[in-house]
Design a protein around this motif. Structure first.
Motif, PDB file in Angstrom:
ATOM      1  N   ALA A 196       0.824  -1.208   0.000  1.00  0.00           N
ATOM      2  CA  ALA A 196       0.000   0.000   0.000  1.00  0.00           C
ATOM      3  C   ALA A 196       0.861   1.263   0.000  1.00  0.00           C
ATOM      4  CB  ALA A 196      -0.932  -0.002   1.216  1.00  0.00           C
ATOM      5  N   VAL A 197       2.026   1.204   0.654  1.00  0.00           N
ATOM      6  CA  VAL A 197       2.919   2.364   0.686  1.00  0.00           C
ATOM      7  C   VAL A 197       3.577   2.560  -0.675  1.00  0.00           C
ATOM      8  CG1 VAL A 197       4.877   3.407   1.883  1.00  0.00           C
ATOM      9  CG2 VAL A 197       3.369   1.874   3.113  1.00  0.00           C
ATOM     10  N   LEU A 198       3.826   1.472  -1.372  1.00  0.00           N
ATOM     11  CA  LEU A 198       4.493   1.542  -2.662  1.00  0.00           C
ATOM     12  C   LEU A 198       3.561   1.950  -3.798  1.00  0.00           C
ATOM     13  CD1 LEU A 198       6.651  -1.713  -2.438  1.00  0.00           C
ATOM     14  CD2 LEU A 198       7.365   0.633  -1.947  1.00  0.00           C
ATOM     15  N   GLU A 199       2.254   1.751  -3.614  1.00  0.00           N
ATOM     16  CA  GLU A 199       1.324   1.962  -4.721  1.00  0.00           C
ATOM     17  C   GLU A 199       1.363   3.381  -5.291  1.00  0.00           C
ATOM     18  OE1 GLU A 199      -0.869   1.563  -7.828  1.00  0.00           O
ATOM     19  OE2 GLU A 199      -0.024  -0.100  -6.674  1.00  0.00           O
ATOM     20  N   PRO A 200       1.358   4.450  -4.467  1.00  0.00           N
ATOM     21  CA  PRO A 200       1.440   5.784  -5.086  1.00  0.00           C
ATOM     22  C   PRO A 200       2.757   6.009  -5.822  1.00  0.00           C
ATOM     23  CG  PRO A 200       1.568   5.931  -2.688  1.00  0.00           C
ATOM     24  CD  PRO A 200       1.158   4.541  -3.012  1.00  0.00           C
ATOM     25  N   LEU A 201       3.833   5.394  -5.354  1.00  0.00           N
ATOM     26  CA  LEU A 201       5.107   5.522  -6.057  1.00  0.00           C
ATOM     27  C   LEU A 201       5.056   4.795  -7.396  1.00  0.00           C
ATOM     28  CD1 LEU A 201       7.445   4.895  -2.984  1.00  0.00           C
ATOM     29  CD2 LEU A 201       6.826   7.109  -3.989  1.00  0.00           C
ATOM     30  N   ARG A 202       4.386   3.662  -7.415  1.00  0.00           N
ATOM     31  CA  ARG A 202       4.232   2.931  -8.679  1.00  0.00           C
ATOM     32  C   ARG A 202       3.324   3.684  -9.639  1.00  0.00           C
ATOM     33  NH1 ARG A 202       3.513  -2.737  -5.353  1.00  0.00           N
ATOM     34  NH2 ARG A 202       5.744  -3.282  -5.224  1.00  0.00           N
TER      35      ARG A 202
ATOM     36  N   ALA B 152      14.476   3.666  -1.650  1.00  0.00           N
ATOM     37  CA  ALA B 152      14.259   3.450  -0.216  1.00  0.00           C
ATOM     38  C   ALA B 152      12.895   3.977   0.174  1.00  0.00           C
ATOM     39  CB  ALA B 152      15.333   4.141   0.611  1.00  0.00           C
ATOM     40  N   VAL B 153      12.290   3.307   1.139  1.00  0.00           N
ATOM     41  CA  VAL B 153      11.039   3.763   1.748  1.00  0.00           C
ATOM     42  C   VAL B 153      11.158   3.562   3.248  1.00  0.00           C
ATOM     43  CG1 VAL B 153       8.540   3.463   1.896  1.00  0.00           C
ATOM     44  CG2 VAL B 153       9.686   3.102  -0.296  1.00  0.00           C
ATOM     45  N   ASP B 154      10.896   4.613   4.011  1.00  0.00           N
ATOM     46  CA  ASP B 154      10.917   4.550   5.469  1.00  0.00           C
ATOM     47  C   ASP B 154       9.552   4.983   5.984  1.00  0.00           C
ATOM     48  OD1 ASP B 154      13.698   3.851   5.889  1.00  0.00           O
ATOM     49  OD2 ASP B 154      14.156   5.849   5.119  1.00  0.00           O
ATOM     50  N   VAL B 155       8.904   4.073   6.715  1.00  0.00           N
ATOM     51  CA  VAL B 155       7.557   4.335   7.224  1.00  0.00           C
ATOM     52  C   VAL B 155       7.624   4.660   8.708  1.00  0.00           C
ATOM     53  CG1 VAL B 155       5.240   3.381   7.538  1.00  0.00           C
ATOM     54  CG2 VAL B 155       6.588   2.762   5.515  1.00  0.00           C
ATOM     55  N   HIS B 156       6.959   5.729   9.101  1.00  0.00           N
ATOM     56  CA  HIS B 156       6.901   6.155  10.498  1.00  0.00           C
ATOM     57  C   HIS B 156       5.435   6.401  10.850  1.00  0.00           C
ATOM     58  CE1 HIS B 156      11.266   6.788  10.282  1.00  0.00           C
ATOM     59  NE2 HIS B 156      11.013   7.324   9.103  1.00  0.00           N
ATOM     60  N   GLY B 157       4.720   5.321  11.149  1.00  0.00           N
ATOM     61  CA  GLY B 157       3.313   5.455  11.491  1.00  0.00           C
ATOM     62  C   GLY B 157       2.490   5.893  10.303  1.00  0.00           C
ATOM     63  N   THR B 158       1.974   7.111  10.347  1.00  0.00           N
ATOM     64  CA  THR B 158       1.100   7.604   9.278  1.00  0.00           C
ATOM     65  C   THR B 158       1.830   8.472   8.264  1.00  0.00           C
ATOM     66  OG1 THR B 158       0.473   9.510  10.637  1.00  0.00           O
ATOM     67  CG2 THR B 158      -0.945   7.550  10.760  1.00  0.00           C
ATOM     68  N   VAL B 159       3.154   8.576   8.377  1.00  0.00           N
ATOM     69  CA  VAL B 159       3.941   9.293   7.374  1.00  0.00           C
ATOM     70  C   VAL B 159       5.069   8.400   6.894  1.00  0.00           C
ATOM     71  CG1 VAL B 159       3.379  11.568   8.318  1.00  0.00           C
ATOM     72  CG2 VAL B 159       5.450  10.387   9.083  1.00  0.00           C
ATOM     73  N   ALA B 160       5.567   8.710   5.719  1.00  0.00           N
ATOM     74  CA  ALA B 160       6.674   7.941   5.157  1.00  0.00           C
ATOM     75  C   ALA B 160       7.500   8.852   4.268  1.00  0.00           C
ATOM     76  CB  ALA B 160       6.159   6.737   4.369  1.00  0.00           C
ATOM     77  N   THR B 161       8.753   8.495   4.087  1.00  0.00           N
ATOM     78  CA  THR B 161       9.610   9.161   3.113  1.00  0.00           C
ATOM     79  C   THR B 161      10.100   8.123   2.118  1.00  0.00           C
ATOM     80  OG1 THR B 161      11.549   8.871   4.548  1.00  0.00           O
ATOM     81  CG2 THR B 161      10.363  10.968   4.718  1.00  0.00           C
ATOM     82  N   ALA B 162      10.367   8.571   0.909  1.00  0.00           N
ATOM     83  CA  ALA B 162      10.842   7.657  -0.123  1.00  0.00           C
ATOM     84  C   ALA B 162      11.790   8.393  -1.047  1.00  0.00           C
ATOM     85  CB  ALA B 162       9.676   7.073  -0.917  1.00  0.00           C
TER      86      ALA B 162
ATOM     87  N   ASP C 218      14.515  11.909  -6.879  1.00  0.00           N
ATOM     88  CA  ASP C 218      13.240  12.380  -6.350  1.00  0.00           C
ATOM     89  C   ASP C 218      13.099  11.991  -4.892  1.00  0.00           C
ATOM     90  OD1 ASP C 218      12.714  13.293  -8.852  1.00  0.00           O
ATOM     91  OD2 ASP C 218      11.003  11.961  -9.255  1.00  0.00           O
ATOM     92  N   ILE C 219      12.687  12.946  -4.076  1.00  0.00           N
ATOM     93  CA  ILE C 219      12.452  12.718  -2.653  1.00  0.00           C
ATOM     94  C   ILE C 219      10.978  12.985  -2.379  1.00  0.00           C
ATOM     95  CG2 ILE C 219      13.171  13.256  -0.305  1.00  0.00           C
ATOM     96  CD1 ILE C 219      15.453  12.286  -2.098  1.00  0.00           C
ATOM     97  N   PHE C 220      10.297  11.997  -1.789  1.00  0.00           N
ATOM     98  CA  PHE C 220       8.852  12.088  -1.570  1.00  0.00           C
ATOM     99  C   PHE C 220       8.517  12.105  -0.082  1.00  0.00           C
ATOM    100  CE2 PHE C 220       9.608   9.752  -5.481  1.00  0.00           C
ATOM    101  CZ  PHE C 220       8.747  10.353  -6.389  1.00  0.00           C
ATOM    102  N   LEU C 221       7.497  12.850   0.259  1.00  0.00           N
ATOM    103  CA  LEU C 221       6.844  12.767   1.563  1.00  0.00           C
ATOM    104  C   LEU C 221       5.460  12.195   1.324  1.00  0.00           C
ATOM    105  CD1 LEU C 221       6.659  13.388   4.618  1.00  0.00           C
ATOM    106  CD2 LEU C 221       5.756  15.641   3.988  1.00  0.00           C
ATOM    107  N   LEU C 222       5.176  11.074   1.990  1.00  0.00           N
ATOM    108  CA  LEU C 222       3.874  10.418   1.836  1.00  0.00           C
ATOM    109  C   LEU C 222       3.111  10.470   3.151  1.00  0.00           C
ATOM    110  CD1 LEU C 222       6.228   8.409   0.315  1.00  0.00           C
ATOM    111  CD2 LEU C 222       4.109   7.531  -0.669  1.00  0.00           C
ATOM    112  N   VAL C 223       1.792  10.465   3.057  1.00  0.00           N
ATOM    113  CA  VAL C 223       0.940  10.428   4.241  1.00  0.00           C
ATOM    114  C   VAL C 223      -0.152   9.384   4.027  1.00  0.00           C
ATOM    115  CG1 VAL C 223       1.363  12.821   4.908  1.00  0.00           C
ATOM    116  CG2 VAL C 223      -0.536  12.287   3.374  1.00  0.00           C
ATOM    117  N   ARG C 224      -0.588   8.835   5.137  1.00  0.00           N
ATOM    118  CA  ARG C 224      -1.682   7.859   5.096  1.00  0.00           C
ATOM    119  C   ARG C 224      -2.990   8.595   5.389  1.00  0.00           C
ATOM    120  NH1 ARG C 224      -2.412   2.372   5.318  1.00  0.00           N
ATOM    121  NH2 ARG C 224      -4.275   1.636   6.389  1.00  0.00           N
ATOM    122  N   VAL C 225      -3.884   8.621   4.423  1.00  0.00           N
ATOM    123  CA  VAL C 225      -5.172   9.307   4.582  1.00  0.00           C
ATOM    124  C   VAL C 225      -6.271   8.426   4.016  1.00  0.00           C
ATOM    125  CG1 VAL C 225      -4.254  11.657   4.588  1.00  0.00           C
ATOM    126  CG2 VAL C 225      -4.786  10.552   2.418  1.00  0.00           C
TER     127      VAL C 225
END
Length: 386
Positions: A274-280, A341-351, A364-371
């Motif tokens: 699920a964390v990888l899907e927006p990156l894909r 790389a992907v690092d998940v910290h609860g409801t946020v992640a960096t990639a 590319d450096i991404f900030l992801l959030v779980r919503v």
């Protein structure tokens, strides 16, 4: 050189109990004490630490961290014999070791050890000892009963070298984790993978930790060195150097749990799809030129930022989407992208991701959030280089 007759071990966790047992088996008079009050097998224990140290030639500290060492030393200091030596094998920060050496003077020996419970039982620890010659001569028989001794200049150096040694162990654990994750992604049988890894640079770790790597339930009591202890050591190293240390965060956040053996941290599955899907989806947008994929990948409020032809740009998502015409780039067959790389910290992640687009490479450096039960990219920053 007169060998000490009575040894008090303060701290009867895994290592303290193993050390006390080893020394008792070598015919020393050993008394133990632990803050938890737990019994420690066949080791004679005292209820009060002052009573435990009052007659000791050597007071050996086998405690979890620096604050525990300081608290226990301050508690028993008034009961120490004038000629007693304090021998500290705990893993603590260099500044903490230097402080204890300064306060206790010539009676202090700082001697962190390389190796865990099995090495204690075999008398095969590697010991980094910092001490005045007189104190070292008195505790040398004790140390040599536990393993091989290497002299170092001072307590801070001994503590720092121990943290560096454990950093290499943390790196090996995380390298093993990455190897197992990639093997799982390829569908390779775990047993076969471990057989092959035993032939390489990680072979010693795999051989020692194989029972924890097979996915079968393991006895928590059998953990020789825990995730929590190694994470603590990496946090100490990061704090002492002021240099970011990836293993400190990765181990501290490991779902293996602090009481698990360090090898269990190597069996943690890769991040959820699920964390990888927006990156894909983002990759699909570049591959097809269809901006709909970017709208799937990003939050509507997202911005894409970086330097374009030497000028800083901060595009809202919809403005970014206008750069794509719905068709792949003419050289798309030669282009490639890779999630680094992907690092998940609860409801946020960096990639991070690398894109090879013709003559240009993008980081590319991404900030992801779980919503709303899923993951979206909140923002992206990039660096373009040829």
């Amino acid at each position: 050189m007169t060998a000490p007759q009575t040894i008090t071990v303060l701290g009867l966790g895994r290592m303290g109990t193993a050390v006390a047992t080893r020394l008792a088996d070598q015919d020393w008079d050993v008394v133990g004490w632990t803050r938890s009050g737990r019994p420690a097998g066949a080791v004679v224990t005292a209820d009060d630490p002052d009573d435990a140290v009052a007659k000791a030639d050597v007071v050996l500290l086998a405690l979890f961290d620096g604050p525990a060492c300081r608290q226990v030393v301050d508690r028993v200091r008034g009961s120490l014999r004038a000629d007693a030596v304090v021998l500290n094998i705990s893993t603590i920060a260099p500044a903490e070791a230097a402080g204890l050496a300064r306060d206790l003077g010539a009676s202090y020996v700082h001697a962190p050890v390389l190796g865990s419970v099995p090495a204690v039982a075999a008398g095969s620890l590697h010991i980094l000892a910092a001490a005045d010659q007189g104190a070292f001569d008195r505790v040398r028989p004790v140390l040599e009963a536990l393993g091989t001794v290497r002299r170092v200049d001072d307590a801070a150096t001994a503590a720092a070298l121990k943290l560096i040694a454990n950093n290499s162990l943390a790196g090996a654990v995380l390298a093993l984790r990455d190897a197992l994750r990639q093997a799982d992604a390829l569908g390779l049988p775990r047993a076969q993978v471990l057989d092959v890894l035993e032939l390489g640079q990680l072979g010693g770790l795999v051989a020692r930790k194989r029972p924890f790597l097979t996915g079968e339930p393991a006895d928590a009591a059998a953990a020789a060195f825990t995730v929590g202890a190694l994470a603590k050591d990496m946090a100490l190293l990061a704090a002492a150097t002021g240099v970011p240390l990836r293993s400190a965060a990765e181990l501290a956040g490991s779902p293996a749990g602090p009481e698990a053996d360090i090898a269990v941290a190597a069996t943690v599955p890769a991040v959820d799809d699920a964390v990888l899907e927006p990156l894909r989806a983002y990759i699909r947008g570049h591959a097809t030129g269809d901006p709909a994929h970017f709208r799937d990948a990003f939050l509507p409020t997202a911005h894409i930022e970086g330097l374009r032809d030497g000028v800083f740009v901060s595009w809202p998502l919809e403005e970014y989407c206008t750069l794509f015409n719905g068709r792949p780039a003419p050289d798309e067959p030669a282009r490639s992208r890779r999630i680094e790389a992907v690092d998940v910290h609860g409801t946020v992640a960096t990639a991070t991701m690398t894109l090879w687009h013709g003559a240009d490479t993008f980081s590319d450096i991404f900030l992801l959030v779980r919503v709303d039960g899923g993951w979206r990219i909140a923002n992206k920053a990039y660096h373009r280089h040829s």
